[in-house]
Design a protein around this motif. Structure first.
Motif, mmCIF file in Angstrom:
data_model
loop_
_atom_site.group_PDB
_atom_site.id
_atom_site.type_symbol
_atom_site.label_atom_id
_atom_site.label_comp_id
_atom_site.label_asym_id
_atom_site.label_seq_id
_atom_site.Cartn_x
_atom_site.Cartn_y
_atom_site.Cartn_z
ATOM 1 N N ALA A 19 36.703 35.639 38.560
ATOM 2 C CA ALA A 19 36.876 34.274 37.855
ATOM 3 C C ALA A 19 37.055 33.891 36.660
ATOM 4 C CB ALA A 19 34.816 34.219 37.662
ATOM 5 N N TRP A 20 36.980 33.610 35.346
ATOM 6 C CA TRP A 20 37.522 33.651 34.751
ATOM 7 C C TRP A 20 38.896 34.559 33.792
ATOM 8 C CZ3 TRP A 20 32.390 34.922 33.640
ATOM 9 C CH2 TRP A 20 31.705 33.527 34.638
ATOM 10 N N PRO A 21 40.274 35.022 34.318
ATOM 11 C CA PRO A 21 41.771 35.547 34.139
ATOM 12 C C PRO A 21 41.321 35.709 32.373
ATOM 13 C CG PRO A 21 42.043 34.088 35.681
ATOM 14 C CD PRO A 21 41.041 33.412 35.681
ATOM 15 N N ASN A 22 41.416 36.278 32.136
ATOM 16 C CA ASN A 22 41.939 37.159 30.683
ATOM 17 C C ASN A 22 43.018 38.042 29.945
ATOM 18 O OD1 ASN A 22 41.182 38.353 28.200
ATOM 19 N ND2 ASN A 22 39.460 37.331 28.053
ATOM 20 N N GLU A 23 44.213 37.873 29.677
ATOM 21 C CA GLU A 23 44.694 38.505 29.196
ATOM 22 C C GLU A 23 44.581 39.738 28.968
ATOM 23 O OE1 GLU A 23 47.716 35.951 27.803
ATOM 24 O OE2 GLU A 23 48.321 34.307 29.092
ATOM 25 N N MET A 24 43.509 39.882 27.832
ATOM 26 C CA MET A 24 42.985 40.810 27.435
ATOM 27 C C MET A 24 42.499 41.732 28.041
ATOM 28 S SD MET A 24 42.438 39.250 23.132
ATOM 29 C CE MET A 24 41.995 40.796 23.210
ATOM 30 N N LEU A 25 42.440 41.676 28.836
ATOM 31 C CA LEU A 25 40.964 42.099 29.964
ATOM 32 C C LEU A 25 41.566 42.909 30.814
ATOM 33 C CD1 LEU A 25 36.901 40.926 29.036
ATOM 34 C CD2 LEU A 25 38.558 42.861 27.921
ATOM 35 N N GLU A 26 42.355 42.297 31.392
ATOM 36 C CA GLU A 26 43.122 42.163 32.385
ATOM 37 C C GLU A 26 43.188 43.533 33.178
ATOM 38 O OE1 GLU A 26 43.477 42.206 36.657
ATOM 39 O OE2 GLU A 26 42.741 40.184 35.553
ATOM 40 N N PRO A 27 44.097 44.262 32.065
ATOM 41 C CA PRO A 27 45.265 45.845 32.490
ATOM 42 C C PRO A 27 44.265 46.272 32.443
ATOM 43 C CG PRO A 27 46.085 44.455 30.068
ATOM 44 C CD PRO A 27 44.435 44.025 30.676
ATOM 45 N N PHE A 28 42.669 46.350 32.103
ATOM 46 C CA PHE A 28 42.039 47.689 32.687
ATOM 47 C C PHE A 28 40.727 47.103 33.849
ATOM 48 C CE2 PHE A 28 42.611 46.452 28.264
ATOM 49 C CZ PHE A 28 42.134 48.170 27.164
ATOM 50 N N ARG A 29 41.447 46.373 34.687
ATOM 51 C CA ARG A 29 40.224 46.284 35.531
ATOM 52 C C ARG A 29 40.788 47.139 36.217
ATOM 53 N NH1 ARG A 29 39.692 41.402 39.893
ATOM 54 N NH2 ARG A 29 41.582 40.366 38.605
ATOM 55 N N ASN A 30 41.620 48.210 36.775
ATOM 56 C CA ASN A 30 41.554 49.029 37.843
ATOM 57 C C ASN A 30 40.844 50.375 36.099
ATOM 58 O OD1 ASN A 30 41.582 48.139 40.225
ATOM 59 N ND2 ASN A 30 43.174 47.487 40.058
ATOM 60 N N VAL A 31 40.903 50.093 35.613
ATOM 61 C CA VAL A 31 40.810 51.506 34.375
ATOM 62 C C VAL A 31 39.074 52.202 34.507
ATOM 63 C CG1 VAL A 31 40.884 52.512 32.133
ATOM 64 C CG2 VAL A 31 42.797 50.483 33.141
ATOM 65 N N ARG A 32 39.258 53.367 35.090
ATOM 66 C CA ARG A 32 38.287 53.935 34.934
ATOM 67 C C ARG A 32 38.518 55.955 34.649
ATOM 68 N NH1 ARG A 32 37.840 50.140 36.055
ATOM 69 N NH2 ARG A 32 37.206 48.801 38.232
ATOM 70 N N PRO A 33 37.542 56.004 33.752
ATOM 71 C CA PRO A 33 35.734 55.392 33.388
ATOM 72 C C PRO A 33 36.631 54.671 31.954
ATOM 73 C CG PRO A 33 36.580 57.248 32.018
ATOM 74 C CD PRO A 33 37.131 57.725 32.926
ATOM 75 N N LEU A 34 36.387 52.867 31.912
ATOM 76 C CA LEU A 34 36.648 52.335 30.613
ATOM 77 C C LEU A 34 36.385 52.209 29.872
ATOM 78 C CD1 LEU A 34 34.693 49.151 32.487
ATOM 79 C CD2 LEU A 34 36.389 49.467 32.630
ATOM 80 N N PRO A 35 37.394 52.497 28.978
ATOM 81 C CA PRO A 35 37.727 52.815 27.189
ATOM 82 C C PRO A 35 35.861 52.060 26.372
ATOM 83 C CG PRO A 35 39.439 51.797 28.074
ATOM 84 C CD PRO A 35 38.677 51.202 29.414
#
Length: 153
Positions: A19-35
């Motif tokens: 819904a709201w693209p975010n350059e800072m969070l996008e690199p974590f889209r498929n990271v598991r587990p999340l930091p």
């Protein structure tokens, strides 16, 4: 309310980024587990969108702004500003256009800035200049002396 709080963090992040693209969070889209810092950010979003006291979702607007079928009007002019690169799940012009009924006839206008949902708050987006110039224009119109021309029915 409580439904949002119970959602999986990864699901919330994915839907948020859709819904709201975010350059800072996008690199974590498929990271598991999340930091942990990203999980902390998601917890803030969950708190904001799961309040039983202050509903904030688009689906909540009619409940907050209507009484039966009648809109509860602000009696104030509404200036909507939409990002030209808003995602379909975000705050699109079509969704924002419905807010006209809440102005109570005081006026509604919508403007578009070349930006994304999150980027519109950046000082380089032009939002601040736009808002200041709009306020200055409103102030100048308010100070304009009444016309000497007779009113015609």
């Amino acid at each position: 309310g409580a439904k949002v709080a119970s959602l999986d963090d990864e699901f919330v992040l994915t839907r948020m980024l859709d819904a709201w693209p975010n350059e800072m969070l996008e690199p974590f889209r498929n990271v598991r587990p999340l930091p942990e810092p990203i999980k902390d950010s998601i917890q803030v979003v969950k708190r904001q969108y799961s309040s039983s006291v202050v509903p904030v979702g688009s689906a909540d607007a009619p409940a907050m702004c209507t009484s039966g079928d009648a809109p509860l009007c602000t009696g104030a002019r509404i200036q909507a500003i939409v990002a030209s690169r808003e995602q379909p799940a975000g705050e699109t012009a079509a969704k924002m256009a419905h807010w006209e009924r809440f102005s109570g006839g005081a006026g509604f206008s919508m403007s578009t800035l070349d930006s994304t949902h999150m980027g519109i708050m950046d000082e380089k987006s032009g939002l601040y200049d736009f808002v200041i110039n709009s306020l200055l224009e409103e102030a100048q119109l308010a100070e304009k002396p009444p016309s000497d021309e007779p009113l015609h029915a």
